[in-house]
Design a protein around this motif. Structure first.
Motif, mmCIF file in Angstrom:
data_model
loop_
_atom_site.group_PDB
_atom_site.id
_atom_site.type_symbol
_atom_site.label_atom_id
_atom_site.label_comp_id
_atom_site.label_asym_id
_atom_site.label_seq_id
_atom_site.Cartn_x
_atom_site.Cartn_y
_atom_site.Cartn_z
ATOM 1 N N ASP A 44 0.814 -1.212 0.000
ATOM 2 C CA ASP A 44 0.000 0.000 0.000
ATOM 3 C C ASP A 44 0.853 1.269 0.000
ATOM 4 O O ASP A 44 0.592 2.215 -0.741
ATOM 5 N N SER A 45 1.883 1.282 0.850
ATOM 6 C CA SER A 45 2.708 2.483 0.985
ATOM 7 C C SER A 45 4.031 2.391 0.236
ATOM 8 O O SER A 45 4.665 3.405 -0.036
ATOM 9 N N GLY A 46 4.461 1.157 -0.080
ATOM 10 C CA GLY A 46 5.737 0.977 -0.744
ATOM 11 C C GLY A 46 6.912 1.034 0.205
ATOM 12 O O GLY A 46 8.061 0.861 -0.194
ATOM 13 N N SER A 47 6.659 1.263 1.490
ATOM 14 C CA SER A 47 7.724 1.338 2.487
ATOM 15 C C SER A 47 7.998 -0.031 3.084
ATOM 16 O O SER A 47 7.166 -0.933 3.012
ATOM 17 N N GLN A 48 9.180 -0.157 3.669
ATOM 18 C CA GLN A 48 9.550 -1.426 4.276
ATOM 19 C C GLN A 48 8.945 -1.536 5.668
ATOM 20 O O GLN A 48 8.887 -0.567 6.418
ATOM 21 N N VAL A 49 8.505 -2.726 6.009
ATOM 22 C CA VAL A 49 7.833 -2.968 7.278
ATOM 23 C C VAL A 49 8.571 -4.051 8.042
ATOM 24 O O VAL A 49 8.946 -5.081 7.480
ATOM 25 N N GLU A 50 8.790 -3.818 9.321
ATOM 26 C CA GLU A 50 9.434 -4.815 10.160
ATOM 27 C C GLU A 50 8.397 -5.810 10.668
ATOM 28 O O GLU A 50 7.280 -5.437 11.011
ATOM 29 N N LEU A 51 8.783 -7.068 10.723
ATOM 30 C CA LEU A 51 7.925 -8.103 11.283
ATOM 31 C C LEU A 51 8.558 -8.620 12.565
ATOM 32 O O LEU A 51 9.759 -8.864 12.626
ATOM 33 N N PHE A 52 7.745 -8.791 13.586
ATOM 34 C CA PHE A 52 8.218 -9.239 14.891
ATOM 35 C C PHE A 52 7.497 -10.522 15.294
ATOM 36 O O PHE A 52 6.297 -10.651 15.064
ATOM 37 N N SER A 53 8.230 -11.406 15.921
ATOM 38 C CA SER A 53 7.603 -12.583 16.518
ATOM 39 C C SER A 53 7.189 -12.205 17.939
ATOM 40 O O SER A 53 7.649 -11.196 18.497
ATOM 41 N N GLU A 54 6.347 -13.011 18.553
ATOM 42 C CA GLU A 54 5.931 -12.741 19.930
ATOM 43 C C GLU A 54 7.128 -12.817 20.872
ATOM 44 O O GLU A 54 7.200 -12.081 21.861
ATOM 45 N N GLU A 55 8.083 -13.715 20.572
ATOM 46 C CA GLU A 55 9.276 -13.848 21.403
ATOM 47 C C GLU A 55 10.132 -12.592 21.328
ATOM 48 O O GLU A 55 10.663 -12.117 22.343
ATOM 49 N N GLN A 56 10.288 -12.040 20.143
ATOM 50 C CA GLN A 56 11.051 -10.810 19.990
ATOM 51 C C GLN A 56 10.391 -9.658 20.721
ATOM 52 O O GLN A 56 11.047 -8.852 21.380
ATOM 53 N N LEU A 57 9.094 -9.577 20.598
ATOM 54 C CA LEU A 57 8.372 -8.507 21.283
ATOM 55 C C LEU A 57 8.496 -8.653 22.795
ATOM 56 O O LEU A 57 8.713 -7.673 23.516
#
Length: 273
Positions: A44-57
């Protein structure tokens, strides 16, 4: 302190300090690599998005150098609010997790601090979304990405649950817009209540108080006192159910207050206690 002892220990102290700084630097580098690495492009925005696991959070709480929280699967960096979200802070229970439900319920027990929003109505969902927007708009907190789990897939795409939630939010937004227009056309009543006299509602400028009823999205009635224009010459007597049929353009139902005359400017809304 003994200057000689301080001088003698300065070499080992310097080395120890350097080691500490090196360790801290490595830790921050590792944290940055884990939590701040963009790994998906938002279509939608063309920007990069970080993905987090529950463990990382979960690792980003307490005394961690990076503090994160999440609302409806969106992750926010609240490190600059460490005194609130860090160890001992008033909101520390929000750090390291998505506790969307608690933003509305105020249940801060372990069972209440959950991202499970099943069974919540449109108004409750809108209250949660208010806090999601709060973090987006905050000058010190930053949006970081998406939490893989209930609301986003491992590819960072919305789940069926998030699609359901967003649909509810759109319905509530449309309803709120409709209510705002009705309130502009039919303004709210003046009101007063006391234990001795009970409650009363009234209108000025020749208008009369009525119960203005609209259906909420998802079911249930939204009831408020509204002021309607009134002309005794054209007024139609209400039916036996107390419905006032003089306002066919009102998108909902208009009702009389019990025991109130059709043209009365003041009506009792609640009995004395």
């Amino acid at each position: 302190a003994d200057p000689g002892k301080m001088a003698a220990g300065s070499g080992s102290g310097y080395a120890s300090g350097q080691a500490t700084l090196l360790t801290a630097g490595l830790l921050l580098s590792v944290m940055a690599a884990i939590y701040l690495k963009p790994n998906r492009v938002d279509p939608d925005s063309g920007s990069q998005v970080e993905l987090f696991s529950e463990e990382q959070l979960k690792a980003c709480q307490g005394e961690a150098p990076v503090l994160l929280t999440a609302v409806l699967g969106e992750v926010f960096d609240v490190t600059q609010g460490k005194k609130y979200y860090g160890k001992g802070g008033g909101y520390e229970f929000f750090a390291g997790r998505d506790a969307s439900r608690a933003f509305q319920t105020g249940d801060f027990t372990e069972s209440g601090l959950t991202d499970d929003v099943s069974g919540m109505n449109h108004e409750q969902m809108a209250a949660i979304d208010h806090w999601r927007q709060f973090y987006h708009d905050h000058k010190k907190y930053q949006y970081r990405g998406r939490l893989v789990g209930r609301f986003y897939t491992e590819k960072g795409e919305p789940t069926d649950e998030l699609t359901r939630v967003e649909a509810m939010l759109e319905e509530q937004k449309a309803f709120a817009g409709k209510q705002k227009l009705l309130e502009q056309k039919y303004p709210g009543c003046n009101s007063n209540w006391s234990q001795a006299d009970g409650g009363f509602v009234w209108c000025a400028n020749g208008q009369v108080p009525r119960k203005a009823i609209t259906m909420k999205p998802g079911g249930g009635e939204a009831v408020r006192c509204a002021c309607f224009s009134f002309s005794s010459s054209s007024a139609v007597t209400g039916d036996q159910d107390g419905i006032d049929s003089n306002y066919p353009d009102f998108q909902g139902e208009v009702r009389y207050y019990d025991g109130c005359e059709i043209g009365a400017k003041v009506c009792r809304s609640a009995p004395a206690t």
